[in-house]
Design an enzyme around this catalytic site. Structure first.
Site, PDB file in Angstrom:
ATOM      1  N   ASP A   8      45.345   9.891  81.597  1.00  0.00           N
ATOM      2  CA  ASP A   8      45.032   8.229  82.218  1.00  0.00           C
ATOM      3  C   ASP A   8      46.122   7.598  81.598  1.00  0.00           C
ATOM      4  OD1 ASP A   8      43.111   6.365  83.464  1.00  0.00           O
ATOM      5  OD2 ASP A   8      42.576   6.039  81.484  1.00  0.00           O
ATOM      6  N   LEU A   9      46.275   6.442  82.327  1.00  0.00           N
ATOM      7  CA  LEU A   9      46.970   5.324  81.641  1.00  0.00           C
ATOM      8  C   LEU A   9      46.244   4.173  80.754  1.00  0.00           C
ATOM      9  CD1 LEU A   9      49.952   4.439  81.456  1.00  0.00           C
ATOM     10  CD2 LEU A   9      49.668   3.095  83.690  1.00  0.00           C
ATOM     11  N   ASP A  10      45.646   3.428  81.398  1.00  0.00           N
ATOM     12  CA  ASP A  10      45.056   2.179  80.774  1.00  0.00           C
ATOM     13  C   ASP A  10      43.808   2.712  79.967  1.00  0.00           C
ATOM     14  OD1 ASP A  10      43.803  -0.204  80.100  1.00  0.00           O
ATOM     15  OD2 ASP A  10      42.299  -0.276  81.967  1.00  0.00           O
ATOM     16  N   THR A  16      46.190  -1.683  78.522  1.00  0.00           N
ATOM     17  CA  THR A  16      46.307  -3.043  79.416  1.00  0.00           C
ATOM     18  C   THR A  16      45.005  -3.450  79.867  1.00  0.00           C
ATOM     19  OG1 THR A  16      46.483  -0.808  81.074  1.00  0.00           O
ATOM     20  CG2 THR A  16      48.306  -2.386  80.352  1.00  0.00           C
ATOM     21  N   LYS A  44      36.438  -0.603  83.907  1.00  0.00           N
ATOM     22  CA  LYS A  44      37.095   0.455  83.180  1.00  0.00           C
ATOM     23  C   LYS A  44      37.391   1.477  84.195  1.00  0.00           C
ATOM     24  CE  LYS A  44      37.615  -1.403  78.603  1.00  0.00           C
ATOM     25  NZ  LYS A  44      37.395  -1.120  77.514  1.00  0.00           N
ATOM     26  N   GLY A  45      38.698   2.113  84.410  1.00  0.00           N
ATOM     27  CA  GLY A  45      39.110   3.210  85.329  1.00  0.00           C
ATOM     28  C   GLY A  45      38.630   3.104  86.840  1.00  0.00           C
ATOM     29  N   ARG A  48      40.958  -1.237  91.833  1.00  0.00           N
ATOM     30  CA  ARG A  48      41.254  -2.851  91.817  1.00  0.00           C
ATOM     31  C   ARG A  48      40.211  -3.516  92.712  1.00  0.00           C
ATOM     32  NH1 ARG A  48      46.844  -4.779  93.735  1.00  0.00           N
ATOM     33  NH2 ARG A  48      47.383  -3.295  92.072  1.00  0.00           N
ATOM     34  N   SER A 113      46.065   8.112  87.072  1.00  0.00           N
ATOM     35  CA  SER A 113      45.543   6.890  86.765  1.00  0.00           C
ATOM     36  C   SER A 113      45.166   6.232  88.341  1.00  0.00           C
ATOM     37  CB  SER A 113      46.769   5.695  86.133  1.00  0.00           C
ATOM     38  OG  SER A 113      46.378   4.398  86.345  1.00  0.00           O
ATOM     39  N   ALA A 114      44.230   5.202  87.976  1.00  0.00           N
ATOM     40  CA  ALA A 114      43.760   4.444  89.184  1.00  0.00           C
ATOM     41  C   ALA A 114      44.572   3.363  89.614  1.00  0.00           C
ATOM     42  CB  ALA A 114      42.295   4.062  89.066  1.00  0.00           C
ATOM     43  N   SER A 115      45.604   3.087  88.708  1.00  0.00           N
ATOM     44  CA  SER A 115      46.391   1.998  88.814  1.00  0.00           C
ATOM     45  C   SER A 115      47.517   1.981  89.884  1.00  0.00           C
ATOM     46  CB  SER A 115      47.014   1.406  87.291  1.00  0.00           C
ATOM     47  OG  SER A 115      47.841   0.218  87.531  1.00  0.00           O
ATOM     48  N   ASN A 117      49.801  -0.199  89.591  1.00  0.00           N
ATOM     49  CA  ASN A 117      51.017  -0.605  88.651  1.00  0.00           C
ATOM     50  C   ASN A 117      51.470   0.406  87.872  1.00  0.00           C
ATOM     51  OD1 ASN A 117      51.005  -3.718  89.676  1.00  0.00           O
ATOM     52  ND2 ASN A 117      48.841  -3.566  89.017  1.00  0.00           N
ATOM     53  N   LYS A 144      38.347   7.103  91.153  1.00  0.00           N
ATOM     54  CA  LYS A 144      37.404   8.112  90.169  1.00  0.00           C
ATOM     55  C   LYS A 144      35.943   7.231  90.488  1.00  0.00           C
ATOM     56  CE  LYS A 144      41.329   8.120  87.115  1.00  0.00           C
ATOM     57  NZ  LYS A 144      41.938   7.377  85.881  1.00  0.00           N
ATOM     58  N   GLU A 168      40.803  11.045  79.025  1.00  0.00           N
ATOM     59  CA  GLU A 168      40.326   9.887  79.872  1.00  0.00           C
ATOM     60  C   GLU A 168      39.423   8.955  78.801  1.00  0.00           C
ATOM     61  OE1 GLU A 168      39.511   7.984  82.143  1.00  0.00           O
ATOM     62  OE2 GLU A 168      40.716   8.705  83.770  1.00  0.00           O
ATOM     63  N   ASP A 169      39.498   7.591  78.885  1.00  0.00           N
ATOM     64  CA  ASP A 169      38.650   6.846  78.277  1.00  0.00           C
ATOM     65  C   ASP A 169      37.592   6.312  78.966  1.00  0.00           C
ATOM     66  OD1 ASP A 169      40.391   5.159  79.871  1.00  0.00           O
ATOM     67  OD2 ASP A 169      39.664   3.405  78.807  1.00  0.00           O
TER      68      ASP A 169
END
Ligand code: B16
Ligand code: MG
Length: 209
Positions: A8-10, A16, A44-45, A48, A113-115, A117, A144, A168-169
């Site tokens: 995962d990213l963020d 971020t 989170k996760g 948008r 990632s869900a982002s 960006n 997710k 994952e966070d």
């Protein structure tokens, strides 16, 4: 033996979340209500548009789909402005070393990632080249906790779900990883995530089994 690792990213590779929070808070204040850090945990996760839905629920505001799209776009422009300052120094503790260690052992690496960006953020962090595959919010239609993002990553790595672990966070991400049939590793300082196969405080704590 794990053959693939999906990150995962963020919240896992970079924080971020603080910029997401500031941008959503600005929007909430413009709409006339406050948005706290505790409220932000729910976002989170998640995608948008789902984040916006949750924000509007908190502010008890309803609006048309067109208005929602305009607001989500406004928040994103503000968020992307904040991301301009991002550099390699913003990588979270142990993130790059963990990926390098896994690569050295022949483990394939993907982003999950869900982002939308994510490609821009990976460039800013100067780690794009470490990934065999990148799956982000532009490539999936179901957010997710749906497993689509991780199943797409598994497919791009040409592996089976049970051969992959997911870092994952967020609870939505742990649920998505389990639903995909992957090994779920929670990166969880606060010890609040449920259902993971393993929990670590940060990537610097991860040791290949
Ligand atoms: P964007 P992740 C997620 O990233 C964030 O945790 C979540 O807060 C955000 O709403 C989502 O990306 C969408 O981000 O607006 O940039 O498309 O944790 O899945 O890497
Ligand atoms: Mg995350």
């Amino acid at each position: 033996m794990v053959k693939g690792a999906i990150f995962d990213l963020d919240g896992v590779l970079v924080d971020t979340a603080k910029y997401h929070y500031l941008a959503w808070k600005e929007l909430a204040l413009e709409l006339g209500f406050d948005f706290t850090e505790k409220d932000n945990e729910q976002l989170k996760g998640v995608s948008r548009m789902r984040s916006l839905e949750l924000l509007l629920q908190i502010g008890k505001i309803s609006m048309t789909e067109a208005q929602k799209l305009e607001l989500a776009d406004r928040k994103n422009r503000r968020y992307v402005q904040m991301l301009q300052a991002l550099t390699k120094a913003d990588l979270l503790e142990g993130a790059e070393a963990c990926i390098l260690q896994l690569r050295q052992k022949g483990v394939k690496i993907s982003l999950g990632s869900a982002s939308k960006n994510a490609p821009f953020i990976l460039e800013k962090l100067e780690i794009r080249d470490l990934f065999d595959a990148v799956v982000d919010g532009n490539m999936v239609s179901r957010a997710k906790p749906d497993p689509e993002v991780f199943l797409t990553a598994v497919q791009l790595l040409a592996l089976k779900p049970e051969e992959c672990c997911v870092f994952e966070d967020a609870q939505a991400g742990i649920d998505a990883a389990k639903a995909a049939g992957c090994l779920a590793i929670a990166v969880d300082k606060a010890g609040i995530l449920m259902g993971a196969d393993m929990t670590i405080h940060s990537l610097s704590q991860f040791q290949m089994l």
